[in-house]
Scaffold this active site. Structure first.
Site, PDB file in Angstrom:
ATOM      1  N   ASP A 280      23.675 -13.707  -8.951  1.00 25.87           N
ATOM      2  CA  ASP A 280      24.069 -14.339 -10.284  1.00 25.87           C
ATOM      3  C   ASP A 280      25.307 -15.254 -10.011  1.00 25.87           C
ATOM      4  O   ASP A 280      26.357 -14.963  -9.880  1.00 25.87           O
ATOM      5  CB  ASP A 280      24.381 -13.096 -11.301  1.00 25.87           C
ATOM      6  CG  ASP A 280      22.917 -12.531 -11.789  1.00 25.87           C
ATOM      7  OD1 ASP A 280      21.998 -13.205 -12.297  1.00 25.87           O
ATOM      8  OD2 ASP A 280      23.014 -11.176 -11.800  1.00 25.87           O
TER       9      ASP A 280
ATOM     10  N   SER B  60      23.273  -2.845 -12.766  1.00 24.83           N
ATOM     11  CA  SER B  60      23.871  -1.509 -12.834  1.00 24.83           C
ATOM     12  C   SER B  60      22.968  -0.427 -12.642  1.00 24.83           C
ATOM     13  O   SER B  60      23.380   0.548 -12.359  1.00 24.83           O
ATOM     14  CB  SER B  60      24.636  -1.646 -14.057  1.00 24.83           C
ATOM     15  OG  SER B  60      23.956  -1.940 -15.321  1.00 24.83           O
TER      16      SER B  60
ATOM     17  N   MET C  39      23.749 -19.979 -13.533  1.00 20.04           N
ATOM     18  CA  MET C  39      24.187 -19.773 -15.086  1.00 20.04           C
ATOM     19  C   MET C  39      25.350 -20.705 -15.079  1.00 20.04           C
ATOM     20  O   MET C  39      26.607 -20.369 -15.155  1.00 20.04           O
ATOM     21  CB  MET C  39      24.697 -18.349 -15.643  1.00 20.04           C
ATOM     22  CG  MET C  39      23.284 -17.813 -15.607  1.00 20.04           C
ATOM     23  SD  MET C  39      23.847 -15.742 -15.940  1.00 20.04           S
ATOM     24  CE  MET C  39      23.669 -15.364 -14.036  1.00 20.04           C
TER      25      MET C  39
ATOM     26  N   MET D  99      15.628 -14.271 -20.020  1.00 20.31           N
ATOM     27  CA  MET D  99      16.999 -13.329 -20.307  1.00 20.31           C
ATOM     28  C   MET D  99      16.668 -12.179 -21.308  1.00 20.31           C
ATOM     29  O   MET D  99      16.073 -12.727 -22.568  1.00 20.31           O
ATOM     30  CB  MET D  99      17.834 -14.305 -20.555  1.00 20.31           C
ATOM     31  CG  MET D  99      18.391 -15.001 -19.426  1.00 20.31           C
ATOM     32  SD  MET D  99      18.953 -14.300 -17.894  1.00 20.31           S
ATOM     33  CE  MET D  99      20.251 -13.162 -18.746  1.00 20.31           C
TER      34      MET D  99
ATOM     35  N   HIS E 167      18.754 -10.656  -6.067  1.00 23.65           N
ATOM     36  CA  HIS E 167      19.114 -11.491  -7.092  1.00 23.65           C
ATOM     37  C   HIS E 167      20.724 -11.837  -7.166  1.00 23.65           C
ATOM     38  O   HIS E 167      21.663 -10.734  -7.014  1.00 23.65           O
ATOM     39  CB  HIS E 167      18.845 -10.874  -8.433  1.00 23.65           C
ATOM     40  CG  HIS E 167      18.823 -11.636  -9.507  1.00 23.65           C
ATOM     41  ND1 HIS E 167      17.793 -12.617  -9.764  1.00 23.65           N
ATOM     42  CD2 HIS E 167      19.764 -12.111 -10.562  1.00 23.65           C
ATOM     43  CE1 HIS E 167      18.121 -13.710 -10.990  1.00 23.65           C
ATOM     44  NE2 HIS E 167      19.305 -12.940 -11.381  1.00 23.65           N
TER      45      HIS E 167
ATOM     46  N   HIS F 287      20.279 -17.407  -9.099  1.00 28.84           N
ATOM     47  CA  HIS F 287      20.180 -17.626 -10.553  1.00 28.84           C
ATOM     48  C   HIS F 287      21.382 -18.484 -11.033  1.00 28.84           C
ATOM     49  O   HIS F 287      22.428 -17.860 -11.283  1.00 28.84           O
ATOM     50  CB  HIS F 287      20.047 -16.175 -11.431  1.00 28.84           C
ATOM     51  CG  HIS F 287      20.087 -16.402 -12.803  1.00 28.84           C
ATOM     52  ND1 HIS F 287      19.984 -15.340 -13.650  1.00 28.84           N
ATOM     53  CD2 HIS F 287      19.878 -17.570 -13.736  1.00 28.84           C
ATOM     54  CE1 HIS F 287      20.018 -15.813 -14.992  1.00 28.84           C
ATOM     55  NE2 HIS F 287      19.790 -17.068 -14.902  1.00 28.84           N
TER      56      HIS F 287
ATOM     57  N   GLY G  68      27.129  -8.655 -16.613  1.00 30.55           N
ATOM     58  CA  GLY G  68      26.250  -7.322 -16.157  1.00 30.55           C
ATOM     59  C   GLY G  68      26.635  -6.080 -17.009  1.00 30.55           C
ATOM     60  O   GLY G  68      27.608  -6.103 -17.712  1.00 30.55           O
TER      61      GLY G  68
ATOM     62  N   MET H 149      27.930 -17.666 -11.864  1.00 28.82           N
ATOM     63  CA  MET H 149      28.272 -18.108 -13.173  1.00 28.82           C
ATOM     64  C   MET H 149      29.669 -18.865 -13.061  1.00 28.82           C
ATOM     65  O   MET H 149      30.464 -18.766 -12.021  1.00 28.82           O
ATOM     66  CB  MET H 149      28.597 -16.746 -13.985  1.00 28.82           C
ATOM     67  CG  MET H 149      27.532 -15.793 -14.212  1.00 28.82           C
ATOM     68  SD  MET H 149      27.847 -14.349 -14.859  1.00 28.82           S
ATOM     69  CE  MET H 149      26.736 -13.063 -14.599  1.00 28.82           C
TER      70      MET H 149
ATOM     71  N   ASP I 244      15.388 -10.389 -16.528  1.00 27.24           N
ATOM     72  CA  ASP I 244      16.760 -10.093 -16.414  1.00 27.24           C
ATOM     73  C   ASP I 244      17.591  -9.447 -17.577  1.00 27.24           C
ATOM     74  O   ASP I 244      17.782 -10.316 -18.357  1.00 27.24           O
ATOM     75  CB  ASP I 244      17.254 -11.259 -15.610  1.00 27.24           C
ATOM     76  CG  ASP I 244      18.869 -11.079 -14.925  1.00 27.24           C
ATOM     77  OD1 ASP I 244      19.128 -10.189 -15.346  1.00 27.24           O
ATOM     78  OD2 ASP I 244      19.156 -12.245 -14.539  1.00 27.24           O
ATOM     79  N   GLY I 245      18.160  -8.525 -17.756  1.00 24.10           N
ATOM     80  CA  GLY I 245      18.979  -8.171 -18.730  1.00 24.10           C
ATOM     81  C   GLY I 245      18.785  -6.587 -19.080  1.00 24.10           C
ATOM     82  O   GLY I 245      17.883  -6.584 -19.961  1.00 24.10           O
ATOM     83  N   GLY I 246      19.640  -5.820 -18.861  1.00 23.38           N
ATOM     84  CA  GLY I 246      19.439  -4.352 -19.563  1.00 23.38           C
ATOM     85  C   GLY I 246      18.389  -3.497 -18.935  1.00 23.38           C
ATOM     86  O   GLY I 246      17.836  -2.687 -19.699  1.00 23.38           O
TER      87      GLY I 246
ATOM     88  N   SER J 185      20.359  -7.050  -8.512  1.00 29.41           N
ATOM     89  CA  SER J 185      21.331  -7.734  -8.638  1.00 29.41           C
ATOM     90  C   SER J 185      22.771  -7.442  -8.290  1.00 29.41           C
ATOM     91  O   SER J 185      23.162  -6.491  -8.433  1.00 29.41           O
ATOM     92  CB  SER J 185      21.654  -8.093 -10.238  1.00 29.41           C
ATOM     93  OG  SER J 185      22.799  -8.976 -10.429  1.00 29.41           O
TER      94      SER J 185
END
Length: 223
Positions: free
Chosen positions: A38, A203, A71, A140, A36, A69, A147, A40, A180-182, A11
């Site tokens: 993101d 990250s 959002m 998600m 990816h 993606h 992020g 927003m 997606d996420g963590g 991402s």
């Protein structure tokens, strides 16, 4: 069912925006299959990020699949701008669309990969009417908006349950599951084993000491 190798989608939200070409180079050299993006809007989620102009500027610099993606509120308004900018796939949130079928039709008309995304608390039943029309389901594993968040532990069970549900419906072979996420090196294997096809990592890649090596490590760990 034989499982294909996990694909990695770095991402760029977590990359250095003053050096996006370097981020693309990292993705290329690391062997990432997706980039990816993101998007927003500071309405659907509490953050403001990338618009079509950024995608248009980076698309000519890479051959990697551009995974957008959305959002955002009113995703139907942004399908054509991102398609024209060079998105290869566009994923929208079922929670943000008054008429998900319309958004799907717009993505299909643009000849792009069609994706739907679910927030952690959104019931799977919300997307069931549209499953036979999509190519990708993005699950998600954090609340969307920022992020660097920690993976929600209950996500693994949710991924497993959705994976099994798609099998029962006879759709598992035609729908990709993206998480997606963590996502980190420490949990990538269990997420892959739960049923993921694509792992989004931001990250964990771009804030690591060696991002290229980290992408390769993700691929090795999940092999």
């Amino acid at each position: 069912m034989a499982k294909n190798p996990i694909k990695i989608a770095p991402s760029i939200l977590s990359a250095d925006f003053s050096r996006l070409y370097s981020a693309l180079d990292i993705c290329e050299k690391g062997g990432a299959e997706y980039i990816h993006v993101d998007v927003m809007d500071n309405h659907f989620v509490p953050n403001l990020t990338i618009g079509p102009i950024v995608v248009k500027s980076i698309k000519p610099l890479t051959k990697i699949f551009m995974d957008v993606h959305l959002m955002v509120e009113r995703p139907e308004d942004l399908i054509k701008p991102f398609a024209d900018a060079g998105a290869d796939g566009i994923t929208f949130h079922v929670e943000s669309a008054e008429n998900p079928g319309l958004v799907i039709d717009l993505i299909r008309s643009a000849n792009k990969q069609i994706g739907i995304s679910l927030k952690p608390q959104t019931p799977f039943s919300m997307i069931e009417p549209f499953l036979d029309q999509i190519d990708l389901l993005l699950i998600m594993s954090v609340e969307p908006g920022f992020g660097g968040q920690e993976y929600i532990p209950g996500s693994t069970k949710r991924i497993e349950e959705i994976h099994q549900r798609l099998i029962v419906l006879g759709l598992r072979n035609r729908i990709l599951m993206e998480i997606d996420g963590g996502i980190k090196l420490t949990n990538a294997k269990k997420v892959a084993n739960a049923g993921a096809d694509i792992l989004v990592a931001g990250s964990a890649i771009f804030q690591s000491e060696n991002p290229i090596e980290t992408i390769q490590n993700f691929k090795e760990i999940t092999a």
